[in-house]
Each structure stands twice: as C-alpha cells, then as structure tokens.
Design a protein around this motif. Structure first.
Motif, PDB file in Angstrom:
ATOM      1  N   HIS A 287      -1.083  -0.493  -9.405  1.00 33.64           N
ATOM      2  CA  HIS A 287      -1.497  -1.216  -8.302  1.00 33.64           C
ATOM      3  C   HIS A 287      -0.796  -1.290  -7.096  1.00 33.64           C
ATOM      4  CE1 HIS A 287      -3.485  -4.727  -5.949  1.00 33.64           C
ATOM      5  NE2 HIS A 287      -2.161  -5.393  -6.189  1.00 33.64           N
ATOM      6  N   ASN A 288      -1.276  -1.176  -5.973  1.00 37.29           N
ATOM      7  CA  ASN A 288      -0.572  -1.302  -4.579  1.00 37.29           C
ATOM      8  C   ASN A 288       0.377  -0.020  -4.391  1.00 37.29           C
ATOM      9  OD1 ASN A 288      -0.356  -3.045  -2.390  1.00 37.29           O
ATOM     10  ND2 ASN A 288       1.722  -3.654  -2.728  1.00 37.29           N
ATOM     11  N   ALA A 289      -0.174   1.313  -4.893  1.00 35.20           N
ATOM     12  CA  ALA A 289       0.658   2.389  -4.728  1.00 35.20           C
ATOM     13  C   ALA A 289       0.300   2.849  -3.586  1.00 35.20           C
ATOM     14  CB  ALA A 289       0.271   3.450  -5.834  1.00 35.20           C
ATOM     15  N   GLU A 290       1.161   3.824  -2.832  1.00 36.80           N
ATOM     16  CA  GLU A 290       0.971   4.554  -1.660  1.00 36.80           C
ATOM     17  C   GLU A 290       0.750   5.834  -1.989  1.00 36.80           C
ATOM     18  OE1 GLU A 290       2.960   3.906   2.713  1.00 36.80           O
ATOM     19  OE2 GLU A 290       4.208   5.275   1.495  1.00 36.80           O
ATOM     20  N   VAL A 291      -0.252   6.363  -1.290  1.00 39.65           N
ATOM     21  CA  VAL A 291      -0.780   7.913  -1.512  1.00 39.65           C
ATOM     22  C   VAL A 291      -1.167   8.546  -0.354  1.00 39.65           C
ATOM     23  CG1 VAL A 291      -1.830   7.024  -4.008  1.00 39.65           C
ATOM     24  CG2 VAL A 291      -3.247   6.913  -1.701  1.00 39.65           C
ATOM     25  N   LYS A 292      -1.633   9.749  -0.473  1.00 44.59           N
ATOM     26  CA  LYS A 292      -2.272  10.454   0.577  1.00 44.59           C
ATOM     27  C   LYS A 292      -3.723  10.650   0.424  1.00 44.59           C
ATOM     28  CE  LYS A 292       1.352  13.490   2.618  1.00 44.59           C
ATOM     29  NZ  LYS A 292       1.558  14.615   3.144  1.00 44.59           N
ATOM     30  N   PHE A 293      -4.611  10.214   1.257  1.00 43.09           N
ATOM     31  CA  PHE A 293      -6.042  10.031   1.174  1.00 43.09           C
ATOM     32  C   PHE A 293      -6.555  11.225   1.989  1.00 43.09           C
ATOM     33  CE2 PHE A 293      -9.805   8.719   3.191  1.00 43.09           C
ATOM     34  CZ  PHE A 293     -10.688   8.261   1.992  1.00 43.09           C
ATOM     35  N   GLU A 299      -7.047  13.095   6.892  1.00 38.46           N
ATOM     36  CA  GLU A 299      -6.089  12.895   5.861  1.00 38.46           C
ATOM     37  C   GLU A 299      -5.406  11.442   6.518  1.00 38.46           C
ATOM     38  OE1 GLU A 299      -2.205  14.527   5.658  1.00 38.46           O
ATOM     39  OE2 GLU A 299      -3.378  16.137   6.271  1.00 38.46           O
ATOM     40  N   SER A 300      -5.070  10.503   5.494  1.00 36.74           N
ATOM     41  CA  SER A 300      -4.065   9.376   6.172  1.00 36.74           C
ATOM     42  C   SER A 300      -3.409   8.815   5.003  1.00 36.74           C
ATOM     43  CB  SER A 300      -5.186   8.257   6.599  1.00 36.74           C
ATOM     44  OG  SER A 300      -4.376   7.151   6.832  1.00 36.74           O
ATOM     45  N   LEU A 301      -2.383   8.325   5.268  1.00 32.65           N
ATOM     46  CA  LEU A 301      -1.466   7.349   4.044  1.00 32.65           C
ATOM     47  C   LEU A 301      -2.439   6.354   3.728  1.00 32.65           C
ATOM     48  CD1 LEU A 301       2.183   7.806   5.322  1.00 32.65           C
ATOM     49  CD2 LEU A 301       1.117   8.788   3.342  1.00 32.65           C
ATOM     50  N   ALA A 302      -2.119   5.929   2.902  1.00 35.61           N
ATOM     51  CA  ALA A 302      -3.103   4.816   2.230  1.00 35.61           C
ATOM     52  C   ALA A 302      -2.393   3.911   1.071  1.00 35.61           C
ATOM     53  CB  ALA A 302      -4.408   5.010   1.833  1.00 35.61           C
ATOM     54  N   ARG A 303      -2.725   2.794   1.133  1.00 39.17           N
ATOM     55  CA  ARG A 303      -2.281   1.733   0.002  1.00 39.17           C
ATOM     56  C   ARG A 303      -3.566   1.411  -0.869  1.00 39.17           C
ATOM     57  NH1 ARG A 303       2.978   0.947  -1.096  1.00 39.17           N
ATOM     58  NH2 ARG A 303       3.415   0.624   0.674  1.00 39.17           N
ATOM     59  N   LEU A 304      -3.234   1.322  -2.224  1.00 37.53           N
ATOM     60  CA  LEU A 304      -4.375   1.103  -2.957  1.00 37.53           C
ATOM     61  C   LEU A 304      -4.296  -0.246  -3.593  1.00 37.53           C
ATOM     62  CD1 LEU A 304      -4.446   4.619  -5.016  1.00 37.53           C
ATOM     63  CD2 LEU A 304      -5.673   3.882  -2.802  1.00 37.53           C
ATOM     64  N   VAL A 340      -0.323  12.215  -4.653  1.00 38.96           N
ATOM     65  CA  VAL A 340       1.154  11.444  -4.231  1.00 38.96           C
ATOM     66  C   VAL A 340       1.907  12.565  -3.821  1.00 38.96           C
ATOM     67  CG1 VAL A 340       0.424   9.633  -5.988  1.00 38.96           C
ATOM     68  CG2 VAL A 340       1.791  11.883  -6.508  1.00 38.96           C
ATOM     69  N   PRO A 341       2.846  11.703  -2.864  1.00 42.19           N
ATOM     70  CA  PRO A 341       3.822  12.681  -2.136  1.00 42.19           C
ATOM     71  C   PRO A 341       4.978  13.234  -2.792  1.00 42.19           C
ATOM     72  CG  PRO A 341       4.218  10.285  -1.494  1.00 42.19           C
ATOM     73  CD  PRO A 341       2.909  10.405  -2.381  1.00 42.19           C
ATOM     74  N   SER A 342       5.409  12.520  -3.741  1.00 42.21           N
ATOM     75  CA  SER A 342       6.535  12.963  -4.688  1.00 42.21           C
ATOM     76  C   SER A 342       6.352  12.496  -6.166  1.00 42.21           C
ATOM     77  CB  SER A 342       7.864  12.383  -3.988  1.00 42.21           C
ATOM     78  OG  SER A 342       8.838  12.845  -4.863  1.00 42.21           O
ATOM     79  N   PRO A 343       6.389  13.828  -7.084  1.00 46.77           N
ATOM     80  CA  PRO A 343       6.294  15.166  -6.820  1.00 46.77           C
ATOM     81  C   PRO A 343       4.736  15.319  -6.261  1.00 46.77           C
ATOM     82  CG  PRO A 343       5.994  14.688  -8.868  1.00 46.77           C
ATOM     83  CD  PRO A 343       6.357  13.564  -8.526  1.00 46.77           C
TER      84      PRO A 343
END
Length: 622
Positions: A287-293, A299-304, A340-343
């Motif tokens: 919960h509340n992870a940051e991802v690439k959407f 595309e956009s960075l996003a919080r889930l 996810v950006p990393s990895p």
C-alpha cells in the motif's frame, strides 16, 4: 484495416522480419540502423494475400527500452511474438508476453525467426516445445507457431496466410463515435505544420473536425489525414493515422497526449482500477507504493492506494486508487501497466473502471468494493446506474463519455436501467440513480423532521433554506417534492404532510385577543411589534405562516379577510376610474398613509398594480 505489434528480444530479428514482410525498414533512427537495435517505435504496413492492408508497429525489445515499447501497444489488434531460433525464450520474451496478456491482447502468432542459422532439427523442435509450454503457462493454447527466415524467405508465405486467418476472425472494430488517438509521434512537415501519429480507436476522424489535445485543452482542426501514406478524407478506428493539425504548435504536444473531440475526455489525477500482479514477482506490492504508470502512449509516476488489502503478492489481484503525479486523459476500460523503478521491472497491470472518482475512498470498505465490482462486471444498465450516482443528475452525453459508450449502446443501457428501476430520467435535469434519489429523499425527510421538532409553531422551511442546507438546486428539490407523497409545498414553505401547527389553550386565548384588536381597527391594525406583545412572537409568526395574517411590510400586517377586502376595493376602484392613489385609498377605507403606501407597494411588487407618478394603474397581473 488492422494493426499488429511485433514483440521479442532485441536480437530476435523483429525489424528484419518486418522489412521482409513489408519492404519497409521500421528502424528510422540513424542510431538504430548503425547499431542494429530498435530503440524507439517503428512503423510499416503490408498487403496481405486477402487484399487487406495490415499496419505494423515494431516495438523495442531491449530491456532498456521497454517503456518505449509500451507506448506502441495501445490500439493494436494482435501481436507477433518473435523468438530467435538460435537463442530461444529469453527473460524479455516472458515479460513481453505478460504485458500482452495484461493489456488483453490475446490474438497472437509466435514467430521462430532466424531458422537459417540452425541446421539441427532437434534443436528447432526443442525451441518449439519450450514455446508451447510457455503459451500453456500463460493460458494461450491456440496461437500458431510459424518458423521463418527473413534472409531466405522461408516460412514468410505461411506467416502471411496465418496473419490473414487471424485477422479475419477478429470482431469488427467498435465505432462509438468517440474517436481517441493516443499520440506516439509528433513532428513537423515543412509547408504543412504539426503532424501527429497513432492508432485510432473509438470512432472515425474526418478532415475539418475540431479536436482537443489532452491534457492541456489545446484546440485544433484536422487539416489533413493519411493512413499508410495515402491521403484520406475520413480515417476509421483500427488504423494507423497521421493527422495534420492546424492551430496547434508542435511544442504544445508530446507523446502520450490524446486527440479527442471536445467534451469527450477529461484529464484526471485520480483513477479507480482493478489490478493483477504477475505470477513471477518476488516482492509484494505494498500500500502507498510509488510506481511508473503506463496507459495508452502516456506514462506518469503514481502512488497506489490498495483498497482491499495491505499488500499484493505474485499472482494476486485487487482494487486500487491510483494517484498520478501528472494528469492524464483516461477513460473507463483503458488498460494499463505498472512498473517499479528499482529494480526496473513490470509488476502487473489492469483496467481503469472509473477515471473520475472525484474523491479519495476509505480503505477496506465493502460498499466501495461492491460498487467497483459492478463497474467492472455489471451489465451496461448497472454500470450506468453506478455512474449516475452523484450529487445531482447528469446529462446523458456526460454519462456516455464517462462510460465510453456510443449512442446505440447508451440507449440500450438507459432502457435497461429505467426498466430495472435503477435510474430516473428527470426532464430538464438529466439522469440520476434511484439510490441517489432515495438518499436525497431521506435527507429531506430528516431535515424537515428536525426543523418541525425544533420549531413546532412554524409551518415549514422555505425552499431556499432547505435547498441551501442540502446543497442542491431548487428545481431538483421541486422534482422530489412533486413525486414524494410524504412531502408538500404549502405556500412559500416545504413541510411534512404529517406536520400541523397546534396551539395551546393559552396561545388560543392570546390569538382571540389579537383578533379582537384587529377587528376593532381592520384597516389601521396594531403594528407587528404590538401584535407580538399581545400574542407572542412565535404565535404571530405561526399566524403569518398559516396565512391568517398577511404581512405587507416589515412592521405592518392585516388580518387575511381584511386585506382581501382592501385588495377587492382597490381593484373595484381602478376598474371604475382607471387609477387610484394613496389619498383615495386612505379616505375610502378610513386608514392612513402609514398603511396605504405599503399596501400599494406590495401590489406593485406582485404586478397587480403599476405606479405612474403618484397613481396606480392596472399591472400585468391585474
């Protein structure tokens, strides 16, 4: 016409295969041609044996450019998954296949390329068996597997035949009248201006159409259209399209923007979605992870925000609210991918079920999850009813855009929802869910019950006060009161039908005293302040509500029969003499200017009389 995408590992010969099929090298960048590596999207087309033109989007296969790959997949009908005979299945192969599945691209042909490099038949059989196992694991059991060589041409004719067969079995492209063009390229043509390309979905575009670029609301006009290098007046959904736009500078557009008709698409920072984790992900999604959407070509960075779980492990699914860093033009039914950006890796994907939720939900709420389930799996009528749950009725066109339905499908949805008692069609107001209607009725009943309990000697609430407390427009309030049996409008007030004003015996005695005083001087009555002293302010207010008293100014009121006599006398005088003034009214009724002037001014305000100088003549409502 149809569009396919080519996916596969960087060394699997996708671009060579596309060039062999079409005669067009999709690697348009100098760096791509020098390195033999697809970096960005490439485009080509081929005439199939059945005469149909097939568009091809060649997407990058290298892990470093997978995000470019995602921009080329929206709108494609099918995919060629290219696997080199000399290398077999690679990690990117599995990721590409997972992405196709998450985007619901299930029409697939697997191509074993570079067979000219393999002399060992057993090796080819082993590669084919591994591919069959991979497809079975992915739930794909009927995809043809074709062995080809772009160098010798072996298998190319069979591949073209398989493409013809595959595309012939696909359903017709939906034309809902809501064209959308996710933009994957922007460039300038000398003498023509800005040109954008993409795969058209949802509806047709014609020369002369007015379009908006979202996000940004930049408005432009279609100056010209090309599809597969041919000028056309109208482009149909399912085609690769190049649009020459007048009125928009190329600096105002970027990859990921969307062309659409005005009013049909609204950028959003918040979206509700159903999400599926891939089966082979090692770490759960918290919960509340940051991802690439990724959605469409954007595309956009996003919080889930996970709505029904604290985390999602490999293979699990759940409900999300996606908070985007940048507003994107999304709509219901859009497929998306999360990385996810990393990895850097793809973790899963899903479908947008509501692109404009308008609010942040509390987590772990069964009612919220039930509503989202209906948005995803419900009938079109049920989905319409959910979309029509709002603070006020909505225009049918707005609901149509929200649901992404064309006019025929929208009519069917409305008919189903009306027949099932899920929505109301309110003339002049729009479509509203019956759930929202019932909530408003309950709110009105509760508000009036509280008011009557606190003010037993008031007839009811004014429309304006009740509308303000409930934060609704008055014509919607009137629509409810016209229908609901327990409510009524009584003069200027809204009340419960069950409510009546009851005076105590002491109050009745005071009323008798007041009426005696009024009868003694019917046309020169006590002031309202004096009436309050005689009967009490709440009692006087009740008599005014009940229309036993008629207030003509802040300080003056008459007994209702006496006021009616005044008005009748004024009408009779005007009918006989054509006019009346304050002096005549005073003398005729034995009153004074203190009372005559407020009476005439009230009749002016009602349109019964009209003032000209010092006299009154018949008004519009005489």
């Amino acid at each position: 016409m149809r569009v396919i995408g080519t996916a596969g590992h960087v060394d699997h010969g996708k671009s060579s295969l596309v060039e062999k099929l079409s005669g067009i090298n999709p690697d348009r960048l100098a760096e791509e041609q020098s390195r033999g590596l697809t970096i960005d999207l490439g485009f080509a087309w081929v005439e199939l044996p059945n005469g149909e033109t097939l568009g091809i989007v060649d997407v990058p296969g290298h892990q470093d450019f997978i995000e470019n790959m995602l921009a080329g997949l929206p709108g494609i009908d099918a995919a060629l998954l290219v696997i080199a005979a000399d290398e077999g299945i690679m990690p990117q192969t599995r990721e590409h296949l997972s992405i196709l599945r998450l985007l619901d691209i299930r029409s697939l042909i697997v191509v074993i390329s570079k067979i000219d490099l393999i002399d060992d038949e057993e090796w080819l059989e082993l590669v084919q068996m591994e591919i069959e196992d991979l497809l079975a694991e992915s739930g794909i059991n009927d995809a043809p597997i074709v062995q080809v060589s772009a160098q010798t041409g072996a298998g190319i004719e069979r591949l073209l035949d398989e493409l013809s067969t595959l595309l012939a079995g696909l359903p017709e492209r939906a034309n809902s009248g809501q064209p959308r063009l996710p933009i994957d390229r922007v460039f300038v043509v000398s003498g023509f201006g800005t040109v954008v390309t993409g795969t058209l979905t949802g509806g047709s575009l014609s020369v002369g159409d007015t379009l908006l670029v979202q996000p940004g609301d930049h408005s432009g006009r279609v100056r010209g259209l090309q599809s597969y290098k041919r000028d056309v007046q109208t482009a149909l959904p399912g085609n690769r399209v190049a649009v020459n736009i007048a009125g928009i500078n190329n600096a105002e557009i970027k990859r990921g923007d969307v062309l659409a008709r005005p009013g049909r698409l609204q950028p959003t920072l918040l979206a509700d979605a159903h999400f599926i984790m891939l089966d082979d992900i090692e770490h759960p999604l918290a919960h509340n992870a940051e991802v690439k959407f990724f959605c469409g070509a954007a595309e956009s960075l996003a919080r889930l925000r996970l709505l029904d779980a604290d985390s999602l492990a490999a293979g699990e699914s759940g409900w999300l609210q996606i908070r985007l860093r940048e507003a994107l033009p999304l709509t219901r039914g859009d497929r998306f991918i999360l990385r996810v950006p990393s990895p850097a890796q793809t973790v899963g994907g899903g479908v947008i079920v509501n692109a404009q939720p308008g609010r942040r939900y509390k987590r772990m709420q069964p009612q919220v999850i039930d509503e989202l389930e209906t948005r995803l799996h419900g009938s079109v009528g049920e989905q319409l009813a959910i979309a029509a749950r709002s603070r006020a009725p909505q225009a049918l066109a707005d609901l149509e855009a929200q649901l992404g339905l064309g006019e025929p499908a929208m009519k069917a949805a409305l008919a189903e929802a009306l027949a099932a008692g899920l929505v109301r069609d309110l003339p002049g107001l729009g479509i509203w869910s019956c759930d929202s209607w019932r909530r408003l009725v309950q709110g009105i009943l509760a508000e009036l019950q509280r008011f009557h309990s606190a003010n037993p000697l008031r007839l009811g609430m004014s429309r304006a006060e009740l509308g303000s407390r409930l934060r609704i427009k008055l014509h919607l309030l009137d629509s409810v009161i016209d229908v609901e049996e327990g409510l009524m409008i009584d003069g200027a007030f809204i009340r419960l039908k069950s409510h009546v004003i009851c005076f105590s015996s002491e109050q009745e005695a005071r009323i008798d005293s007041l009426m005696t005083a009024l009868a003694a001087a019917p046309f020169s009555p006590p002031t309202i302040a004096e009436m309050n002293d005689l009967a009490g302010e709440t009692v006087v207010r009740a008599l005014l509500d009940l229309r036993r008293l008629v207030q003509v100014s802040d300080s003056i009121a008459f007994a209702a029969p006496d006021y009616a006599g005044l008005v009748a006398g004024i009408r009779a005088h005007i009918e006989t003499y054509g006019e009346i003034d304050a002096k005549t009214l005073r003398d005729q009724f034995g009153s004074s200017r203190k009372y005559a002037i407020p009476v005439l001014e009230r009749l002016d305000a009602q349109g019964i009389t009209r003032r000209i100088g010092d006299v009154r003549v018949p008004g519009a409502k005489f």
